[in-house]
Design a protein around this motif. Sequence first.
Motif, mmCIF file in Angstrom:
data_model
loop_
_atom_site.group_PDB
_atom_site.id
_atom_site.type_symbol
_atom_site.label_atom_id
_atom_site.label_comp_id
_atom_site.label_asym_id
_atom_site.label_seq_id
_atom_site.Cartn_x
_atom_site.Cartn_y
_atom_site.Cartn_z
ATOM 1 N N ARG A 173 -20.242 15.577 -1.024
ATOM 2 C CA ARG A 173 -20.610 14.773 -2.189
ATOM 3 C C ARG A 173 -20.645 13.294 -1.833
ATOM 4 N NH1 ARG A 173 -16.545 17.884 -6.466
ATOM 5 N NH2 ARG A 173 -17.551 19.937 -6.309
ATOM 6 N N GLY A 174 -21.174 13.014 -0.650
ATOM 7 C CA GLY A 174 -21.255 11.640 -0.184
ATOM 8 C C GLY A 174 -20.792 11.478 1.246
ATOM 9 N N GLN A 175 -20.372 12.564 1.908
ATOM 10 C CA GLN A 175 -19.865 12.477 3.271
ATOM 11 C C GLN A 175 -20.976 12.183 4.279
ATOM 12 O OE1 GLN A 175 -16.321 14.917 4.817
ATOM 13 N NE2 GLN A 175 -16.174 12.864 3.995
ATOM 14 N N GLU A 176 -22.146 12.792 4.103
ATOM 15 C CA GLU A 176 -23.301 12.477 4.950
ATOM 16 C C GLU A 176 -24.034 11.273 4.363
ATOM 17 O OE1 GLU A 176 -22.062 16.033 6.698
ATOM 18 O OE2 GLU A 176 -22.377 15.652 4.600
ATOM 19 N N ALA A 177 -24.470 10.386 5.245
ATOM 20 C CA ALA A 177 -25.128 9.170 4.768
ATOM 21 C C ALA A 177 -26.216 8.738 5.736
ATOM 22 C CB ALA A 177 -24.111 8.036 4.597
ATOM 23 N N LEU A 178 -27.228 8.082 5.193
ATOM 24 C CA LEU A 178 -28.314 7.507 5.993
ATOM 25 C C LEU A 178 -28.276 6.005 5.788
ATOM 26 C CD1 LEU A 178 -31.925 8.930 6.237
ATOM 27 C CD2 LEU A 178 -31.457 6.490 6.361
ATOM 28 N N ALA A 179 -28.053 5.266 6.867
ATOM 29 C CA ALA A 179 -27.932 3.809 6.794
ATOM 30 C C ALA A 179 -28.953 3.158 7.711
ATOM 31 C CB ALA A 179 -26.525 3.368 7.172
ATOM 32 N N ALA A 180 -29.326 1.927 7.388
ATOM 33 C CA ALA A 180 -30.365 1.242 8.170
ATOM 34 C C ALA A 180 -30.116 -0.260 8.198
ATOM 35 C CB ALA A 180 -31.743 1.533 7.576
ATOM 36 N N VAL A 181 -30.745 -0.893 9.164
ATOM 37 C CA VAL A 181 -30.725 -2.356 9.291
ATOM 38 C C VAL A 181 -32.159 -2.847 9.213
ATOM 39 C CG1 VAL A 181 -30.210 -4.301 10.806
ATOM 40 C CG2 VAL A 181 -28.626 -2.360 10.692
ATOM 41 N N GLY A 182 -32.430 -3.775 8.302
ATOM 42 C CA GLY A 182 -33.775 -4.304 8.146
ATOM 43 C C GLY A 182 -34.730 -3.363 7.437
ATOM 44 N N VAL A 183 -34.210 -2.395 6.724
ATOM 45 C CA VAL A 183 -35.029 -1.443 5.972
ATOM 46 C C VAL A 183 -34.553 -1.454 4.528
ATOM 47 C CG1 VAL A 183 -35.779 0.955 5.761
ATOM 48 C CG2 VAL A 183 -35.334 -0.017 8.035
ATOM 49 N N ALA A 184 -35.453 -1.729 3.615
ATOM 50 C CA ALA A 184 -35.057 -1.922 2.216
ATOM 51 C C ALA A 184 -34.790 -0.608 1.477
ATOM 52 C CB ALA A 184 -36.134 -2.725 1.474
ATOM 53 N N ASP A 185 -35.589 0.406 1.754
ATOM 54 C CA ASP A 185 -35.443 1.670 1.037
ATOM 55 C C ASP A 185 -35.955 2.813 1.907
ATOM 56 O OD1 ASP A 185 -38.266 1.471 0.869
ATOM 57 O OD2 ASP A 185 -38.111 0.440 -1.062
ATOM 58 N N LEU A 186 -35.846 4.038 1.411
ATOM 59 C CA LEU A 186 -36.257 5.205 2.194
ATOM 60 C C LEU A 186 -37.738 5.161 2.557
ATOM 61 C CD1 LEU A 186 -34.324 8.065 0.340
ATOM 62 C CD2 LEU A 186 -33.817 7.135 2.606
ATOM 63 N N ALA A 187 -38.569 4.728 1.623
ATOM 64 C CA ALA A 187 -40.007 4.684 1.894
ATOM 65 C C ALA A 187 -40.340 3.733 3.032
ATOM 66 C CB ALA A 187 -40.762 4.282 0.630
ATOM 67 N N SER A 188 -39.490 2.725 3.235
ATOM 68 C CA SER A 188 -39.733 1.743 4.297
ATOM 69 C C SER A 188 -39.333 2.246 5.681
ATOM 70 C CB SER A 188 -38.973 0.443 3.990
ATOM 71 O OG SER A 188 -39.386 -0.104 2.749
ATOM 72 N N LEU A 189 -38.884 3.491 5.762
ATOM 73 C CA LEU A 189 -38.577 4.083 7.060
ATOM 74 C C LEU A 189 -39.837 4.410 7.855
ATOM 75 C CD1 LEU A 189 -35.689 6.550 6.127
ATOM 76 C CD2 LEU A 189 -35.488 4.489 7.527
ATOM 77 N N ARG A 190 -40.985 4.384 7.222
ATOM 78 C CA ARG A 190 -42.234 4.708 7.910
ATOM 79 C C ARG A 190 -42.402 3.836 9.158
ATOM 80 N NH1 ARG A 190 -46.487 7.253 5.665
ATOM 81 N NH2 ARG A 190 -45.676 6.773 3.572
ATOM 82 N N GLY A 191 -42.585 4.500 10.293
ATOM 83 C CA GLY A 191 -42.779 3.789 11.562
ATOM 84 C C GLY A 191 -41.497 3.331 12.229
ATOM 85 N N LYS A 192 -40.348 3.559 11.607
ATOM 86 C CA LYS A 192 -39.073 3.100 12.157
ATOM 87 C C LYS A 192 -38.441 4.162 13.055
ATOM 88 C CE LYS A 192 -39.212 -0.745 9.771
ATOM 89 N NZ LYS A 192 -39.404 -2.056 10.428
ATOM 90 N N ARG A 193 -37.515 3.707 13.888
ATOM 91 C CA ARG A 193 -36.750 4.614 14.742
ATOM 92 C C ARG A 193 -35.583 5.178 13.937
ATOM 93 N NH1 ARG A 193 -34.763 0.758 19.131
ATOM 94 N NH2 ARG A 193 -34.606 -0.518 17.242
#
Length: 395
Positions: A173-193
């Motif tokens: 209920r929150g143990q897995e997480a997706l974090a990023a640097v310089g990415v505003a939201d999930l949709a902005s993951l396009r083209g990212k590593r």
Amino acid sequence: MGLKRGPGLLPFLVLCCLGGAYLMASRLGYLDRLQARFFPAAKESVRLSPGDFPAGVAAPVADLASVPLRPTLIGFSARGSAAALLLATGGVSTLDNLAAPPGVAQGVLKAGYALDARAVLFAREDELRQALALGAEHGGVDMAALSVDRLAAWLPALRDAAPRTVLLLGRSRGQEALAAVGVADLASLRGKRLGVYPSGSSYYFTLWALSRAGLRMSDVRWVDLPSTLDAGRALREGRADAVSGLWGDVALAARDRGGTVLATTADAPHLVATVLVARGDYAARYPDAVRRIIRGLLDAGLSVSKDPAPAARLLGEVAPYLGDPTEAIRSAPPATLADNRSFFGLSGEAPVTYDELFQSASALYQKIKRTAVIPPAEDTRDLGALKYVSEARGP
């Protein structure tokens, strides 16, 4: 004028003779002998394995021992829900040292159910899979705490172990997480590593997060990590723009670099469910041991819900990467008997049942060509022991 034989009659007679000779030689076994002698590599090789036979064929005719005379080994990767397992077994052992672990004087299983069981920690889920495939008699484990999606992905490799799900241990209920640097939201993951350990439950969560953002798998550049515990380090070192892993690890890494957490399993609390999976031969040989383990884990889970401090201490000692152990337990609490009843369709209702979760995960992994087999969900569970315990404890 006499009849003339056509030019094709003689070859036809020769072919008939050759065909008759071939059939006769085949029936008498001469062809197999010639092939074995002159073309040994051409002979079909069939590999027999334990998975070709029912898991319980070697169980004793009489119930000589209701529980094994050696410790029962239960493998796991650290999650908040593992707190109940640690309390039930008294701490962590290793495959190299199965002596009674330090920690509490005696676990719930030993004190309350006269069963010697040891919890064996694995840093990498793939190593846990290998241990379950081997079995405790050959240097592995008897049982394993696996997420349902991992069982679906690994079932072909675990065929000889004949794994059977016997209990729900907890949900993330929150143990897995997706974090990023310089990415505003999930949709902005396009083209990212995007870094993730492909053999961990965080991979399944990552696929869900991408689908939520309307992204295809080809829209991101995948970075395979050597383990889930490498996610935070990969983000700190700039090897990935975003990573998926354990909240306590990746959230801290993102904060250190001015990043943010984009999604957690709190957004999908029924997606990653950890279940207890027993080897088929162990479950068939020691059904009473399975019942005792279920009772002990449910008792330990109830104790954790009343007072998480003792279990949190054990969890913090073996898995500091989870962050605050009390918070880790809150984000993946041990499942109750009521949770189990609804999850497995025994009584009550659940938003997602075991069968639904297993079947959808299997279909997804086939879709992305991670597995080619979709067995029926009912073939992967054995609820006899859980039903016995549930009926004994009443409503």
